[in-house]
Design a protein around this motif. Structure first.
Motif, mmCIF file in Angstrom:
data_model
loop_
_atom_site.group_PDB
_atom_site.id
_atom_site.type_symbol
_atom_site.label_atom_id
_atom_site.label_comp_id
_atom_site.label_asym_id
_atom_site.label_seq_id
_atom_site.Cartn_x
_atom_site.Cartn_y
_atom_site.Cartn_z
ATOM 1 N N TRP A 23 12.088 84.772 54.646
ATOM 2 C CA TRP A 23 11.216 85.667 53.888
ATOM 3 C C TRP A 23 10.420 86.583 54.813
ATOM 4 O O TRP A 23 10.189 87.748 54.480
ATOM 5 C CB TRP A 23 10.299 84.865 52.965
ATOM 6 C CG TRP A 23 11.038 84.410 51.754
ATOM 7 C CD1 TRP A 23 11.624 83.193 51.551
ATOM 8 C CD2 TRP A 23 11.327 85.193 50.599
ATOM 9 N NE1 TRP A 23 12.249 83.172 50.326
ATOM 10 C CE2 TRP A 23 12.081 84.384 49.715
ATOM 11 C CE3 TRP A 23 11.014 86.495 50.210
ATOM 12 C CZ2 TRP A 23 12.524 84.835 48.484
ATOM 13 C CZ3 TRP A 23 11.458 86.935 48.977
ATOM 14 C CH2 TRP A 23 12.208 86.118 48.131
ATOM 15 N N LEU A 35 19.553 84.270 51.577
ATOM 16 C CA LEU A 35 19.057 84.625 50.245
ATOM 17 C C LEU A 35 20.161 85.278 49.420
ATOM 18 O O LEU A 35 21.030 85.963 49.979
ATOM 19 C CB LEU A 35 17.879 85.595 50.353
ATOM 20 C CG LEU A 35 16.609 85.075 51.028
ATOM 21 C CD1 LEU A 35 15.600 86.198 51.214
ATOM 22 C CD2 LEU A 35 16.009 83.943 50.222
ATOM 23 N N ALA A 41 17.417 89.458 47.554
ATOM 24 C CA ALA A 41 17.062 90.098 48.824
ATOM 25 C C ALA A 41 16.975 91.615 48.666
ATOM 26 O O ALA A 41 16.015 92.239 49.127
ATOM 27 C CB ALA A 41 18.082 89.732 49.899
ATOM 28 N N LYS A 77 10.116 86.126 43.982
ATOM 29 C CA LYS A 77 9.863 85.109 45.002
ATOM 30 C C LYS A 77 9.508 83.769 44.346
ATOM 31 O O LYS A 77 10.021 82.715 44.722
ATOM 32 C CB LYS A 77 8.730 85.569 45.933
ATOM 33 C CG LYS A 77 8.159 84.504 46.847
ATOM 34 C CD LYS A 77 9.151 84.003 47.870
ATOM 35 C CE LYS A 77 8.484 83.067 48.869
ATOM 36 N NZ LYS A 77 9.026 81.748 48.903
#
Length: 106
Positions: free
Chosen positions: A3, A53, A58, A101
């Motif tokens: 992240w 991801l 993403a 997220k």
């Protein structure tokens, strides 16, 4: 760590967008070089993040950071309008990023 890499990729997207504005259509050498370098770093970091991801997550976060961040930079430093409607829309983009997220599966 993934992240953080994705966030840095989004920040680099803001950098290249602002650099493009200053490159004056790629007619100014230094801003043009900075823009192209920032583009390459941004896309490379996105590709690194995509190893862990999902693509849609993403890419949505990357473009969201770039879009919201570029709009904020434009308002703060480039004299772009600071209307409530623009700020509200930016907040919606940020809310979408946070939602992606929060609801992302590990």
């Amino acid at each position: 760590m993934t992240w953080i890499i994705l966030i840095i990729a989004g920040i680099m997207e803001i950098v290249w967008a602002v650099g493009m504005k200053h490159s004056d259509g790629f007619t100014k050498l230094l801003p043009s070089v900075w823009t192209i370098l920032a583009m390459a770093i941004s896309v490379w970091l996105l590709s690194v993040a995509m190893k862990s991801l999902p693509l849609g997550l993403a890419y949505a976060v990357w473009t969201g950071i770039g879009a919201a961040g570029t709009a904020v930079v434009g308002m703060l430093f480039l004299g772009e309008p600071r209307e409530f409607s623009r700020i509200l829309c930016i907040m919606l983009i940020v809310a979408g990023i946070v939602g992606l997220k929060l609801f992302a599966r590990p």
